[in-house]
Design an enzyme around this catalytic site. Structure first.
Site, short mmCIF file in Angstrom:
data_model
loop_
_atom_site.label_atom_id
_atom_site.label_comp_id
_atom_site.label_asym_id
_atom_site.label_seq_id
_atom_site.Cartn_x
_atom_site.Cartn_y
_atom_site.Cartn_z
N TYR A 114 9.51 -6.40 -0.53
CA TYR A 114 8.80 -5.20 -0.98
C TYR A 114 9.41 -4.68 -2.28
O TYR A 114 10.53 -5.03 -2.64
CB TYR A 114 8.75 -4.13 0.12
CG TYR A 114 10.02 -3.39 0.46
CD1 TYR A 114 10.50 -2.36 -0.35
CD2 TYR A 114 10.71 -3.67 1.63
CE1 TYR A 114 11.65 -1.65 -0.01
CE2 TYR A 114 11.87 -2.96 1.98
CZ TYR A 114 12.32 -1.95 1.15
OH TYR A 114 13.45 -1.25 1.49
N ASP A 136 -0.20 -5.26 3.52
CA ASP A 136 0.91 -4.61 4.22
C ASP A 136 0.78 -3.10 4.13
O ASP A 136 0.57 -2.54 3.05
CB ASP A 136 2.23 -5.04 3.59
CG ASP A 136 3.42 -4.32 4.20
OD1 ASP A 136 3.89 -4.76 5.27
OD2 ASP A 136 3.87 -3.30 3.63
N THR A 157 0.81 -1.23 0.00
CA THR A 157 0.00 0.00 0.00
C THR A 157 0.84 1.27 0.00
O THR A 157 0.32 2.36 0.25
CB THR A 157 -0.94 0.02 1.23
OG1 THR A 157 -0.14 0.02 2.43
CG2 THR A 157 -1.89 -1.16 1.23
N TRP A 158 2.14 1.15 -0.28
CA TRP A 158 2.98 2.35 -0.32
C TRP A 158 2.43 3.31 -1.37
O TRP A 158 2.11 2.91 -2.49
CB TRP A 158 4.42 1.95 -0.64
CG TRP A 158 5.43 3.04 -0.45
CD1 TRP A 158 5.30 4.16 0.31
CD2 TRP A 158 6.73 3.10 -1.05
NE1 TRP A 158 6.45 4.93 0.23
CE2 TRP A 158 7.35 4.30 -0.59
CE3 TRP A 158 7.44 2.26 -1.90
CZ2 TRP A 158 8.63 4.68 -0.98
CZ3 TRP A 158 8.72 2.63 -2.28
CH2 TRP A 158 9.30 3.83 -1.82
N GLN A 211 11.23 -7.91 6.39
CA GLN A 211 10.71 -7.36 5.13
C GLN A 211 11.79 -6.51 4.48
O GLN A 211 12.26 -5.53 5.08
CB GLN A 211 9.46 -6.53 5.39
CG GLN A 211 8.81 -6.02 4.12
CD GLN A 211 7.56 -5.19 4.39
OE1 GLN A 211 7.48 -4.04 4.01
NE2 GLN A 211 6.58 -5.79 5.06
N LEU A 232 8.34 -5.62 -7.92
CA LEU A 232 8.27 -5.30 -9.35
C LEU A 232 9.21 -4.17 -9.73
O LEU A 232 9.14 -3.65 -10.84
CB LEU A 232 6.83 -4.92 -9.72
CG LEU A 232 5.77 -6.01 -9.48
CD1 LEU A 232 4.38 -5.49 -9.81
CD2 LEU A 232 6.08 -7.26 -10.29
N TYR A 256 3.31 5.51 5.58
CA TYR A 256 2.70 5.69 4.27
C TYR A 256 1.61 6.76 4.35
O TYR A 256 0.57 6.57 5.00
CB TYR A 256 2.10 4.38 3.75
CG TYR A 256 3.10 3.24 3.61
CD1 TYR A 256 4.47 3.47 3.62
CD2 TYR A 256 2.66 1.94 3.46
CE1 TYR A 256 5.37 2.42 3.48
CE2 TYR A 256 3.55 0.89 3.32
CZ TYR A 256 4.90 1.14 3.34
OH TYR A 256 5.80 0.10 3.21
#
Length: 274
Positions: free
Chosen positions: A187, A48, A19-20, A159, A190, A53
């Site tokens: 994290y 997460d 959800t960053w 993490q 991608l 954030y």
């Protein structure tokens, strides 16, 4: 969806939702909530987030998304290092719980190391666990020497940044965590900015497997035992593609192409963070 079993027997999906950057744009809130809800329906029930954030904004988005279905979700949040004192952890946790609309976190992480001794933060985590505010605790952005200094069997996860462009953890940190049977949460799996997904090697493997580039990159990380990926996705198309990565298998030829483009580490490297 493939699952991974934690030390206490709890199963979690190997692909969760990050959800960053959520909660930063009020006009995107309804789309972000809808995306998280669809992700839950598709089996990506690990979500997460962190107090960092959008300074709590992402937690509020998550809270709206899981309202009425908290029991379906494995909820992870993180505490700022400057809040990681005995009193600060408890206060930060209460604020996160309030924003998330729940009375307990499934996993609470120290976002990265700061000024407070690890023993003090661990004590605060254990107090929260005893009080029923959290079920487990762990860390984020800890290198091998940090993990060895921590030396806590109760630590549920580490993490860290992990993707083909950033694979330094494969030399020492990842094998150590695997030996401890401690899951690693990847994290930014991608990459950032989209360059990784446009790389010719990734595109070549995707074409060969009749898959999306994002699926190839996620499957690459999931080839490692004990790894969970938490990509962020804000569209139904991306969410469905992410789910498909759980069943994609890369062959030796595929991995060789990616290794040539993104060589594995040959020596210890400082842990990279974003």
């Amino acid at each position: 969806m493939r699952n991974l079993t934690l030390a206490d027997g709890t199963t979690v999906p190997v692909i969760g939702q990050g959800t960053w950057h959520m909660g930063e744009d009020p006009t995107a809130r309804s789309r972000e909530v809808a995306a998280l809800r669809l992700g839950i329906e598709l089996g990506m029930t690990l979500i997460d987030t962190a107090e960092m954030y959008a300074e709590g904004g992402a937690e509020e988005v998550v809270g709206e998304a899981i309202a009425g279905r908290r029991d379906e979700v494995f909820l992870v949040s993180k505490v700022y290092p400057h809040n990681a004192s005995r009193q600060g952890v408890a206060q930060a946790c209460e604020r996160s719980l309030r924003r998330l609309g729940t009375d307990c976190l499934d996993l609470y992480l120290l976002h990265w190391r700061g000024q407070y001794p690890l023993a003090e933060t661990v004590e605060a985590f254990e107090r929260l666990k005893a009080a029923g505010k959290i079920r487990r605790w762990g860390v984020s952005n800890f290198d091998l020497d940090d993990m060895q200094e921590l030396a806590e069997p109760a630590c549920a996860t580490n993490q860290v940044l992990y993707n083909p462009e950033e694979r330094g953890i494969e030399f020492d940190l990842l094998p150590w965590c695997q030996a401890q049977r401690m899951p690693v949460m990847a994290y930014c799996p991608l990459g950032q900015g989209g360059d990784l997904l446009r790389h010719s090697a990734v595109v070549e493997v995707a074409r060969r497997l009749e898959a999306e580039p994002a699926q190839v990159v996620l499957a690459w990380a999931l080839r490692q035992p004990g790894v969970i990926v938490i990509p962020k996705a804000a569209s139904a198309e991306h969410l469905r593609a992410n789910v498909g990565a759980a069943e994609l298998r890369l062959g030796d030829d595929d991995l060789a192409v990616l290794d040539q483009a993104f060589p594995p580490p040959r020596r210890a490297q400082p842990l990279q963070m974003v």
